[in-house]
Design a protein around this motif. Structure first.
Motif, mmCIF file in Angstrom:
data_model
loop_
_atom_site.group_PDB
_atom_site.id
_atom_site.type_symbol
_atom_site.label_atom_id
_atom_site.label_comp_id
_atom_site.label_asym_id
_atom_site.label_seq_id
_atom_site.Cartn_x
_atom_site.Cartn_y
_atom_site.Cartn_z
ATOM 1 N N LEU A 203 -9.003 -20.073 -8.408
ATOM 2 C CA LEU A 203 -10.160 -20.493 -9.205
ATOM 3 C C LEU A 203 -11.334 -19.545 -9.057
ATOM 4 N N GLN A 204 -11.524 -19.016 -7.860
ATOM 5 C CA GLN A 204 -12.617 -18.055 -7.663
ATOM 6 C C GLN A 204 -12.390 -16.799 -8.505
ATOM 7 N N VAL A 205 -11.129 -16.341 -8.538
ATOM 8 C CA VAL A 205 -10.822 -15.127 -9.316
ATOM 9 C C VAL A 205 -11.012 -15.381 -10.807
ATOM 10 N N LEU A 206 -10.512 -16.547 -11.293
ATOM 11 C CA LEU A 206 -10.680 -16.860 -12.715
ATOM 12 C C LEU A 206 -12.150 -16.970 -13.099
ATOM 13 N N ALA A 207 -12.943 -17.581 -12.236
ATOM 14 C CA ALA A 207 -14.377 -17.695 -12.524
ATOM 15 C C ALA A 207 -15.026 -16.318 -12.561
ATOM 16 N N MET A 208 -14.634 -15.426 -11.650
ATOM 17 C CA MET A 208 -15.208 -14.077 -11.632
ATOM 18 C C MET A 208 -14.804 -13.305 -12.891
ATOM 19 N N VAL A 209 -13.526 -13.437 -13.309
ATOM 20 C CA VAL A 209 -13.073 -12.750 -14.529
ATOM 21 C C VAL A 209 -13.858 -13.253 -15.738
ATOM 22 N N GLN A 210 -14.112 -14.566 -15.776
ATOM 23 C CA GLN A 210 -14.869 -15.114 -16.906
ATOM 24 C C GLN A 210 -16.277 -14.546 -16.948
ATOM 25 N N ARG A 211 -16.950 -14.488 -15.797
ATOM 26 C CA ARG A 211 -18.326 -13.976 -15.772
ATOM 27 C C ARG A 211 -18.369 -12.491 -16.115
ATOM 28 N N ARG A 212 -17.461 -11.711 -15.515
ATOM 29 C CA ARG A 212 -17.472 -10.258 -15.782
ATOM 30 C C ARG A 212 -17.094 -9.969 -17.231
ATOM 31 N N GLY A 213 -16.124 -10.737 -17.758
ATOM 32 C CA GLY A 213 -15.722 -10.510 -19.144
ATOM 33 C C GLY A 213 -16.845 -10.807 -20.115
ATOM 34 N N SER A 214 -17.564 -11.894 -19.870
ATOM 35 C CA SER A 214 -18.684 -12.238 -20.743
ATOM 36 C C SER A 214 -19.767 -11.182 -20.671
ATOM 37 N N ALA A 215 -19.970 -10.613 -19.497
ATOM 38 C CA ALA A 215 -21.008 -9.590 -19.342
ATOM 39 C C ALA A 215 -20.620 -8.289 -20.028
ATOM 40 N N GLY A 217 -18.382 -7.885 -22.617
ATOM 41 C CA GLY A 217 -18.238 -8.024 -24.059
ATOM 42 C C GLY A 217 -16.965 -7.385 -24.578
ATOM 43 N N GLY A 218 -16.749 -7.420 -25.904
ATOM 44 C CA GLY A 218 -15.577 -6.817 -26.516
ATOM 45 C C GLY A 218 -14.301 -7.546 -26.134
ATOM 46 N N GLU A 219 -13.256 -6.739 -25.894
ATOM 47 C CA GLU A 219 -11.976 -7.336 -25.509
ATOM 48 C C GLU A 219 -12.077 -8.029 -24.155
ATOM 49 N N ALA A 220 -12.936 -7.511 -23.313
ATOM 50 C CA ALA A 220 -13.119 -8.154 -22.003
ATOM 51 C C ALA A 220 -13.681 -9.561 -22.158
ATOM 52 N N ALA A 221 -14.509 -9.781 -23.200
ATOM 53 C CA ALA A 221 -15.055 -11.115 -23.427
ATOM 54 C C ALA A 221 -13.944 -12.094 -23.787
ATOM 55 N N GLU A 222 -12.968 -11.620 -24.603
ATOM 56 C CA GLU A 222 -11.830 -12.483 -24.938
ATOM 57 C C GLU A 222 -11.013 -12.811 -23.698
ATOM 58 N N LEU A 223 -10.818 -11.794 -22.849
ATOM 59 C CA LEU A 223 -10.098 -12.023 -21.594
ATOM 60 C C LEU A 223 -10.858 -13.014 -20.716
ATOM 61 N N GLY A 224 -12.187 -12.893 -20.698
ATOM 62 C CA GLY A 224 -12.994 -13.832 -19.925
ATOM 63 C C GLY A 224 -12.892 -15.237 -20.477
ATOM 64 N N ARG A 225 -12.854 -15.358 -21.817
ATOM 65 C CA ARG A 225 -12.739 -16.691 -22.423
ATOM 66 C C ARG A 225 -11.402 -17.345 -22.038
ATOM 67 N N MET A 226 -10.324 -16.555 -22.087
ATOM 68 C CA MET A 226 -9.011 -17.083 -21.722
ATOM 69 C C MET A 226 -8.982 -17.483 -20.241
ATOM 70 N N ALA A 227 -9.624 -16.669 -19.411
ATOM 71 C CA ALA A 227 -9.674 -17.008 -17.985
ATOM 72 C C ALA A 227 -10.454 -18.294 -17.765
ATOM 73 N N GLY A 228 -11.522 -18.502 -18.550
ATOM 74 C CA GLY A 228 -12.296 -19.736 -18.440
ATOM 75 C C GLY A 228 -11.477 -20.947 -18.839
ATOM 76 N N LEU A 234 -6.724 -25.603 -14.845
ATOM 77 C CA LEU A 234 -6.268 -25.673 -13.455
ATOM 78 C C LEU A 234 -7.119 -26.642 -12.647
ATOM 79 N N ARG A 235 -8.415 -26.667 -12.899
ATOM 80 C CA ARG A 235 -9.277 -27.624 -12.201
ATOM 81 C C ARG A 235 -8.875 -29.060 -12.550
ATOM 82 N N THR A 236 -8.549 -29.300 -13.820
ATOM 83 C CA THR A 236 -8.115 -30.635 -14.231
ATOM 84 C C THR A 236 -6.836 -31.041 -13.527
#
Length: 423
Positions: A203-215, A217-228, A234-236
């Motif tokens: 969960l820590q890694v997925l949260a970090m990928v989401q934050r970095r991807g959003s920062a 932008g571009g394809e990384a933002a999509e990757l961050g959205r999927m990680a979120g 997974l939390r559910t």
């Protein structure tokens, strides 16, 4: 140490089988003693002697049959009851008619109750009612009429056997319920352990990928959205989870069965306490200060490992919610009966009710990675936070790690400064 499985059998009825074995022996001796004392009054004593010879051999030879429910088969119960009924009916052939009419005992006497009780313990109150009814009919036939004494004895055996059969049924149902409850508890504890491990890693890694991807932008933002999305799913799963279907499939008459599987720990090769200072030392960085006693702080390996992981989870929360450059302090206190580790940061503090809200949303960092770990080793966690003055996490673990008793945090120790929640 290799994994091994222990099977613990809990059977409330097992003492009843042992008592029944002793009862059959004692009542056999009692019935033979009654015959010996009244030998001269019997019209055909040789009939009684032949019956008691069969009764003695049968009682001794069938002791293993009344050792447990598995050995006590339906065929044995039928044969055992037949021996009792034949003895009752043979009383009119062997004994004097005047003695029978005066209320003399039957040949098997109270040994007959042992056969009825075997039905009760094996099959419950319905089987007991069936067996006691046959015994009642045989007694009435032997007497020739339903006399007062006969009816009294029949009702006594009938009520006692049905009551015992009902108690056995209730005991079996209670054992199955207890076994299921223990399975659910074990599954819940295992789920919490897995949830802590997942929170500390995935969960820590997925949260970090989401934050970095959003920062980025571009394809990384999509990757961050999927990680979120995966983080939420997974939390559910972690917060809800599924309980396994009960695997207790053995004969219910043997009692509930609970399996306890022992798995080796990573530190099983350690034979004594470890120094907590050595485990906490790797957390020291330019932003994290560790204050510790000058002497070793001994703790059992399992307790030290869980306490260290809880400290790591607290520092992860500092980095996540305060910032990567936030300063933190770790204070280790070695008291006579407990070890206290305090993690303090310089952040803005935790708003009141935020922890409960986060737990409801499936964010279980505090609930599992901190509180859960301390609860597993019999410790306690206290979070103290004042808006604008940072957060303090106090972790208290008793020296006797693994104890069921959970220490209480003394009132007023650190609770005068806006306590948020206590584990």
């Amino acid at each position: 140490m290799a994994k091994r499985e222990r099977v613990m059998r809990m059977s409330v009825e097992q003492p009843l089988w042992r008592a029944l074995s002793g009862y059959r022996l004692l009542t056999m001796v009692y019935a033979i003693g009654l015959f010996v004392t009244a030998y001269d009054t019997f019209a055909r004593p040789w009939v009684a002697i032949a019956y008691f010879a069969v009764l003695a051999v049968w009682t001794v030879a069938t002791l293993p049959r009344v050792a447990n429910a598995a050995s006590c088969t339906k065929r044995f119960l039928a044969a055992d009851l037949t021996v009792a009924l034949v003895g009752i009916l043979l009383t009119r052939v062997a004994d004097d008619a005047a003695r029978i009419e005066a209320g003399g005992p039957t040949l098997p006497s109270i040994w007959t109750a042992g056969s009825v009780l075997a039905f009760a313990i094996k099959g419950g109150w319905r089987w007991a009612a069936f067996a006691s009814t046959l015994v009642a009919v045989a007694n009435i036939v032997q007497r020739g009429a339903p006399t007062r004494d006969t009816v009294h004895n029949v009702l006594l055996v009938w009520v006692a056997s049905i009551a015992i059969g009902y108690v056995v049924e209730v005991a079996r149902a209670s054992e199955r319920t207890l076994a299921r409850a223990l399975e659910i508890e074990a599954a819940t504890r295992e789920r919490e352990r897995l949830a802590r491990d997942i929170h500390d890693g995935v969960l820590q890694v997925l949260a970090m990928v989401q934050r970095r991807g959003s920062a980025l932008g571009g394809e990384a933002a999509e990757l961050g959205r999927m990680a979120g999305e995966q983080e939420v799913a997974l939390r559910t799963l972690v917060s809800g989870g599924l309980l396994p279907v009960s695997r207790v499939s053995e004969d219910a008459a043997l009692g509930a069965v609970v399996r306890a599987v022992e798995e080796p720990d990573d530190d099983e090769d350690l034979t004594g306490p470890v120094d907590l200072r050595a485990l906490l030392a790797p957390y020291t960085t330019a932003r994290v200060t560790l204050s510790e006693p000058g002497a070793p702080v001994p703790l059992a390996p399992a307790a030290a490992r869980e306490l260290t992981a809880a400290v790591g989870a607290a520092l992860d929360n500092v980095r996540k919610h305060v910032g990567a450059d936030a300063r933190a302090w770790i204070l280790v206190e070695d008291e006579p009966d407990a070890v206290i580790v305090t993690v303090r940061d310089e952040g803005p503090g935790i708003p009141e009710g935020r922890l409960a809200q986060a737990e409801g949303e499936g964010r279980l960092g505090v609930a599992l990675s901190i509180r859960g770990r301390l609860r597993e080793i019999g410790g306690a966690a206290e979070l103290i936070s004042v808006p604008g003055q940072g957060t303090e996490v106090e972790l208290k673990v008793p020296k006797a790690a693994g104890s069921e008793q959970r220490p209480e945090v003394p009132a007023g120790s650190k609770g005068s400064r806006g306590k948020v929640e206590r584990a």
